[in-house]
Enzyme design. Structure first.
Site, PDB file in Angstrom:
ATOM      1  N   ASP A  62      35.197  44.917  44.900  1.00  0.00           N
ATOM      2  CA  ASP A  62      35.656  44.096  43.786  1.00  0.00           C
ATOM      3  C   ASP A  62      34.859  42.794  43.796  1.00  0.00           C
ATOM      4  O   ASP A  62      33.952  42.624  44.616  1.00  0.00           O
ATOM      5  CB  ASP A  62      37.177  43.855  43.877  1.00  0.00           C
ATOM      6  CG  ASP A  62      37.827  43.893  42.497  1.00  0.00           C
ATOM      7  OD1 ASP A  62      37.428  43.069  41.650  1.00  0.00           O
ATOM      8  OD2 ASP A  62      38.711  44.742  42.265  1.00  0.00           O
ATOM      9  N   HIS A  71      34.035  44.175  37.763  1.00  0.00           N
ATOM     10  CA  HIS A  71      34.535  43.858  39.110  1.00  0.00           C
ATOM     11  C   HIS A  71      33.444  44.063  40.152  1.00  0.00           C
ATOM     12  O   HIS A  71      33.677  44.677  41.195  1.00  0.00           O
ATOM     13  CB  HIS A  71      35.780  44.700  39.437  1.00  0.00           C
ATOM     14  CG  HIS A  71      37.021  44.247  38.698  1.00  0.00           C
ATOM     15  ND1 HIS A  71      37.640  43.047  38.953  1.00  0.00           N
ATOM     16  CD2 HIS A  71      37.727  44.839  37.705  1.00  0.00           C
ATOM     17  CE1 HIS A  71      38.700  42.922  38.151  1.00  0.00           C
ATOM     18  NE2 HIS A  71      38.765  43.984  37.380  1.00  0.00           N
ATOM     19  N   GLU A 124      38.295  46.484  32.989  1.00  0.00           N
ATOM     20  CA  GLU A 124      38.030  45.058  32.818  1.00  0.00           C
ATOM     21  C   GLU A 124      36.566  44.663  32.990  1.00  0.00           C
ATOM     22  O   GLU A 124      36.226  43.881  33.866  1.00  0.00           O
ATOM     23  CB  GLU A 124      38.900  44.258  33.818  1.00  0.00           C
ATOM     24  CG  GLU A 124      40.384  44.468  33.583  1.00  0.00           C
ATOM     25  CD  GLU A 124      41.278  43.701  34.552  1.00  0.00           C
ATOM     26  OE1 GLU A 124      42.355  43.264  34.137  1.00  0.00           O
ATOM     27  OE2 GLU A 124      40.901  43.533  35.730  1.00  0.00           O
TER      28      GLU A 124
HETATM   29  C1  NAG Z   1      44.421  44.255  36.808  1.00  0.00           C
HETATM   30  C2  NAG Z   1      43.146  44.677  37.499  1.00  0.00           C
HETATM   31  C3  NAG Z   1      43.164  44.465  39.000  1.00  0.00           C
HETATM   32  C4  NAG Z   1      44.130  43.361  39.414  1.00  0.00           C
HETATM   33  C5  NAG Z   1      45.517  43.747  38.929  1.00  0.00           C
HETATM   34  C6  NAG Z   1      46.605  42.754  39.287  1.00  0.00           C
HETATM   35  C7  NAG Z   1      43.658  47.099  37.285  1.00  0.00           C
HETATM   36  C8  NAG Z   1      43.126  48.468  36.977  1.00  0.00           C
HETATM   37  N1  NAG Z   1      42.787  46.058  37.161  1.00  0.00           N
HETATM   38  O1  NAG Z   1      44.178  43.132  36.046  1.00  0.00           O
HETATM   39  O2  NAG Z   1      41.863  44.200  39.450  1.00  0.00           O
HETATM   40  O3  NAG Z   1      44.138  43.176  40.792  1.00  0.00           O
HETATM   41  O4  NAG Z   1      45.542  43.998  37.551  1.00  0.00           O
HETATM   42  O5  NAG Z   1      47.889  43.198  38.917  1.00  0.00           O
HETATM   43  O6  NAG Z   1      44.799  46.973  37.640  1.00  0.00           O
END
Ligand code: NAG
Length: 478
Positions: free
Chosen positions: A132, A205, A268
């Site tokens: 990440d 990421h 994202e």
């Molecule tokens: C999302 C992000 C993740 C983050 C998380 C926190 C996903 C697939 N992506 O924004 O990188 O740590 O939520 O709840 O969950």
């Protein structure tokens, strides 16, 4: 230990133990048990008989048998097993738990503990989120700067990421799992019938990797391994150099992981830099793509083709639907269930991990004194009552739902004790969502099992959110 040894010796052989003796545990191969992970247990005054048609089924039978025994087996001289008949099989074939080791990292001993708890709960897929923005945590021998640079950040945000002004702790943080350690974990999991799915995030990421190799980004500028949480604009540039890098990384990953599935992220990925990058725009033009979303699709599909050519399948977060889904991809639906519905209707497999029911980084109580968490509210009861089949799916489409997974993102989990606190007992609730037939689910009866389960966690030296679930008068009656 006895039962585990018993299984270890039995596993991998066509087991058939001596019959007719009394006071024994008999393990019998029975190919009439059609569920590959199903089993039966019958106990009477003479014997306990376990039947299954696979090693996994026998393993799950033993987990159930252990649950009929006192928690502190080692200090028990007499064990009473009720006379019972159990016929059991899982509702879903994918029963997963995820762990983010990029935002914070935990030692191998902890990873094994987590896997042990999963095994006890008959879960069978461990999704290991290695990479990440804030750190790259799997050793890749071909790219030493992933270990030297991408694995460490200079400092870490203190407090919540929405708080301003931001404050940092000023301490270097990081590390990575060596290939040897990864190998050890995979073997440990395999012995417990758990498959380990590695996640290598792309195209977003990716700031840690770009910090190590700036040529992988579109700007070519130096960036740092991220020190705060959120979504970052430095994503992989869709250049030949990037594809070569990712293919080489995945080659080493595939060498290590026998898993049919490789998770390639996909979530994202802001398209800001692609919009102004000559390289990205050139790829759009050359391939007749409409926009940057189609470019993301092109990126994922190209990686899918590569992994498929090596006999693997990809899993991606539901953003991989935008701009066209890669032909053989399995979708992890996290932003609600729309992604799952769209994918299942298009005859793609899906795994349900919606934030609403599966994000164990959310608060589990509305008490003021809860340790800092990302936000949101996901109490135990809501996890338990999760129905993983979206209403919009007909029976044929519903078959595409392979199962469910609890996600543990670790921005605010600085220690493994905190991971445990957030994961338990919600993991127990998720395991029933994954395993139990809908008609057998009942929260009142479940909550009565939670206390017993907590005793087992005590035995395993696992922390949990105990104070939240003391339900007066209902427990301990039997
Ligand atoms: C999302 C992000 C993740 C983050 C998380 C926190 C996903 C697939 N992506 O924004 O990188 O740590 O939520 O709840 O969950």
């Amino acid at each position: 230990n006895f039962l585990n040894n018993f299984l270890e010796h039995a596993s991998g052989r066509t087991w058939k133990t001596k019959y007719s003796e009394t006071n024994s545990i008999i393990l019998e191969y029975d190919d009439s048990i059609s569920s590959k992970e199903g089993y039966s247990i019958e106990s009477n005054e003479h014997n306990i008989t376990i039947k299954a048609s696979t090693d996994a089924g026998a393993f799950y039978a033993v987990q159930s048998l252990l649950q009929l025994m006192p928690v502190d087996l080692n200090n028990t001289t007499e064990i009473h097993i009720p006379a019972i008949t159990i016929k059991d099989e899982p509702r879903f074939k994918y029963r997963g738990m995820h762990l983010d080791v990029s935002r914070h990292m935990y030692d191998v001993e902890f990873i094994k503990k987590y896997i042990n708890a999963m095994a006890m709960l008959k879960m069978n897929n461990f999704h290991w989120h290695f990479t990440d923005d804030q750190g790259w945590r799997i050793e890749i021998k071909k790219y030493p700067r992933l270990q030297e640079v991408a694995a460490y950040r200079d400092s870490t945000l203190l407090g919540h990421y929405n708080d301003t002004p931001h404050q940092y702790d000023g301490k270097k943080y990081g590390g990575f799992y060596t290939q040897e350690e990864v190998h050890e974990v995979i073997a440990f999991a395999k012995a417990r019938h758990i498959n380990v799915i590695p996640e290598i995030e792309m195209p977003g990421h990716a700031q840690a990797a770009i910090a190590a190799y700036p040529e992988l980004g579109c700007t070519g500028e130096n960036v740092q391994v991220a020190m705060k949480w959120g979504v970052f604009e430095d994503i992989y540039c869709p250049s030949e150099e990037t594809f070569t890098f990712l293919e080489n990384v995945l080659d080493e990953v595939m060498e290590l992981f026998p898993s049919k599935y490789i998770h390639i992220g996909g979530d994202e990925a802001p398209k800001t830099q692609w919009k102004t990058s000559d390289v990205a725009q050139q790829v759009i033009k050359e391939n007749g793509l409409k926009d940057e979303h189609e470019l993301q699709s092109y990126f994922i599909q190209r990686m899918e083709k590569y992994l498929n050519s090596k006999g693997r399948q990809i899993i991606g977060w539901d953003e991989i639907l935008e701009g066209g889904l890669a032909p053989n991809a399995t979708v992890m639906s996290w932003r609600g269930t729309n992604g799952a519905v769209e994918a299942a209707k298009a005859r793609h497999d899906v795994i349900m991990t919606p934030t609403s029911h599966a994000y164990f980084d959310y608060y589990q109580s509305e008490n003021d004194d809860e340790p800092l968490a990302i936000g949101g509210f996901l109490p135990l009861e809501k996890v338990y009552n999760f129905n993983p089949i979206p209403q919009e799916l007909n029976d044929e489409e519903a078959i595409r739902v392979l199962g469910v997974q609890g996600n543990v993102w670790t921005e605010y989990m600085t220690t493994s004790e905190q991971v445990e606190y957030m994961a338990f007992p919600r993991m127990l609730a998720m395991s029933e969502v994954a395993w139990s037939a809908d008609e057998n689910k009942n929260y009142d009866s479940f909550i009565n099992r939670v206390e017993y389960f907590h005793k087992r966690l005590d035995e395993m030296d696992i922390n949990y959110a105990n104070h939240l679930y003391e339900i007066e008068g209902t427990l301990n009656e039997n």
